[in-house]
Write a protein that holds these residues in place. Sequence first.
Motif, PDB file in Angstrom:
ATOM      1  N   LYS A   1       1.997  39.689   6.643  1.00 38.65           N
ATOM      2  CA  LYS A   1       2.844  39.721   7.842  1.00 38.65           C
ATOM      3  C   LYS A   1       4.038  38.780   7.666  1.00 38.65           C
ATOM      4  O   LYS A   1       5.174  39.125   7.994  1.00 38.65           O
ATOM      5  CB  LYS A   1       1.987  39.315   9.059  1.00 38.65           C
TER       6      LYS A   1
ATOM      7  N   ASP B   1       8.032  39.559   7.543  1.00 41.48           N
ATOM      8  CA  ASP B   1       8.939  38.885   8.488  1.00 41.48           C
ATOM      9  C   ASP B   1      10.084  38.200   7.740  1.00 41.48           C
ATOM     10  O   ASP B   1      11.243  38.317   8.134  1.00 41.48           O
ATOM     11  CB  ASP B   1       8.185  37.821   9.303  1.00 41.48           C
TER      12      ASP B   1
ATOM     13  N   TYR C   1       3.879  40.508  18.940  1.00 40.06           N
ATOM     14  CA  TYR C   1       5.074  40.524  18.088  1.00 40.06           C
ATOM     15  C   TYR C   1       6.008  41.602  18.631  1.00 40.06           C
ATOM     16  O   TYR C   1       5.714  42.792  18.533  1.00 40.06           O
ATOM     17  CB  TYR C   1       4.679  40.755  16.633  1.00 40.06           C
TER      18      TYR C   1
ATOM     19  N   LEU D   1       7.365  44.611  16.691  1.00 44.68           N
ATOM     20  CA  LEU D   1       6.398  45.594  16.175  1.00 44.68           C
ATOM     21  C   LEU D   1       6.013  46.556  17.298  1.00 44.68           C
ATOM     22  O   LEU D   1       6.109  46.221  18.474  1.00 44.68           O
ATOM     23  CB  LEU D   1       5.139  44.896  15.655  1.00 44.68           C
ATOM     24  N   THR D   2       5.531  47.719  16.898  1.00 42.06           N
ATOM     25  CA  THR D   2       5.051  48.668  17.902  1.00 42.06           C
ATOM     26  C   THR D   2       3.647  48.243  18.347  1.00 42.06           C
ATOM     27  O   THR D   2       3.038  47.364  17.729  1.00 42.06           O
ATOM     28  CB  THR D   2       4.957  50.094  17.308  1.00 42.06           C
TER      29      THR D   2
ATOM     30  N   GLU E   1       1.231  48.775  15.566  1.00 41.58           N
ATOM     31  CA  GLU E   1       1.361  47.775  14.493  1.00 41.58           C
ATOM     32  C   GLU E   1       0.739  46.438  14.910  1.00 41.58           C
ATOM     33  O   GLU E   1       0.115  45.755  14.102  1.00 41.58           O
ATOM     34  CB  GLU E   1       2.840  47.589  14.122  1.00 41.58           C
ATOM     35  N   ASN E   2       0.934  46.066  16.180  1.00 40.29           N
ATOM     36  CA  ASN E   2       0.295  44.847  16.688  1.00 40.29           C
ATOM     37  C   ASN E   2      -1.226  44.960  16.582  1.00 40.29           C
ATOM     38  O   ASN E   2      -1.912  44.033  16.171  1.00 40.29           O
ATOM     39  CB  ASN E   2       0.694  44.608  18.147  1.00 40.29           C
TER      40      ASN E   2
END
Lengths: 323, 266
Positions: free
Chosen positions: A7, A11, B109, B112-113, B116-117
């Motif tokens: 992640k 990012d 987040y 993010l979708t 995705e989260n």
Amino acid sequence: MKAIIRKELADHFSSTRFLIIVSLLFMISFLGAHLASQGIREVLKVGGHEYLAGRVFLMIFTATGGFFPVTVFLALFGPLMGLVLGFDAINRERAQGTLSKILSQPIYRDELILGKYLAGLITVAITLSALLILLAALGLIGAGVTPTPEEGLRLLGFWFLSLVYVGFWLGLAIVFSIIFRSVATSALASAALWIMIAFFLPVLGQALAQVVTPTLDAQRPTYQELADRDLVNQVVSKVSPTGLFSQASQVLLDPTNRGSSQAFQMAVSSRVNRLLLNHFQGGLSLGQSLALMVPELLILFGFTLATFIAAYLTFVRQEVRSI
Amino acid sequence: MSTDSPLKPLDKPINALSDNFGPVVKTRDLTKRYGRETVVSNLSLEVQAGEIFGFLGPNGAGKTTTLLMLLGLSEPSSGEAWVLGLNPVKAPLAVKSQVGYLPENMGFYQDLTAEENLKFVCELNNLKNAPLAETLSLVGLLENRNRLVSTYSRGMRQRLGLAEVLIKKPKLIFLDEPTLGLDPDGIATMLELIERLPREMGLTIILSSHLLHLVNKVANRVAILNKGRLLALGSVTDLAHQANLEPDLEKIYHYFFKADQQEGAA
């Protein structure tokens, strides 16, 4: 921890601020290397520089060419890469409310901090690899010289040294992101410390040297006075990661560099020593250069490890309620 | 379930409680101090499987601190706790893998979708082939799964938070002020979900809230806390009987609260 690293990597590589800093580093490094390689090409055209054999290629990184050498530029501005990756590592999660969510999943708290640190280091490693490979390619084309295997190894050593150096700044920024709840405060504190260490500490060292070792005749200082002053400067630079990185990179990338200033060498060397120095003017072997830079590398590594440990302990000991 | 509800029914329970380990949560003289301040004091209680257990009290009563101790995120100063038969201090990962926690201000987040989260939470739990669609459908977000969370309303975010809690198939869930900031429709949807979870999935729920009328609607038993101390524990009917009041949680709460204040003053 893999999930956190993945992640974080996504990012970092998609963040605008990182792309801006990296673009800036690449552009200015290219400019420095380009000017240096042009200068080298001109010098080589004239001929009679056989003594440079085996270290021409590395001069792309160390020669000024009318601009910053790449090593100096990385020493001064490379820290920005680490700072940008770390200054909001924890407080951003705290501010957006994702920290308690992550910590309530079946992972240890240290996995989060380690994951963030490793992801930052991987990002720096990839960026530095790309930068050095591109600069080397630019040197090959611009200066028209091919590196010897030893030069390749020295460049690899420089990559590792740069990674440890930027790793120090990354760790420091992560510590600030844990201590300060506000992202802005953490960014300001990181920037302030960077300016102090990279720009003011050398000046402070010189000022301190003048106070501690005053010269009787400022116009004509003796060798002893110069040596004393140099010693104070050296001591001050040993507490500065930027100074340590600069010294180590000079020794590593310039085989003729013996890790101390000419004034210091002249002051401490007897007539016989000077003769010996001249004898070895052809340059040190890789092993000798590495042996010379060990103290700087170890201290720098210690600093980097200390920032990581500080980040780890601060975070692990923090009460979750305050998170 | 109302006909216009965004929630979808489940074909079968995600995770029914089958293990027999006595009370799902048990605490004995659980205490937490920050310096000289005691935020949870000698708390002893038990929560049984399949219950919706209301955790009531004003801000600073020690509700969240207790939940954090039960999750292994905060170490008790003294006393002991067992969650699903495990000690959260000694086995925090085992507890956290079986307990879902929806914090008061659950964050996401934003770039993010929803899916995705949710996937990120699955990765943190090392879950492969997790029922993403099924869980998003359960909370009524399947159609909006590919939208960025930044475009979600507060109610949708709370439901996504619940999806993140449910995706790891917990046996017990802690909901800390789950209706905070929601509009009436959002509150109704959330309460409906909370009511369904024990019935359809065999889950046990500890619901921390200071909104008494909402807890009154769904909780089987409640604990009333003030300044870290347990003032009352039991079903609304039992507590009403003790206080000689009608079974109205708001009245019961104020009765015990007032009694505690008078005792403190005396």
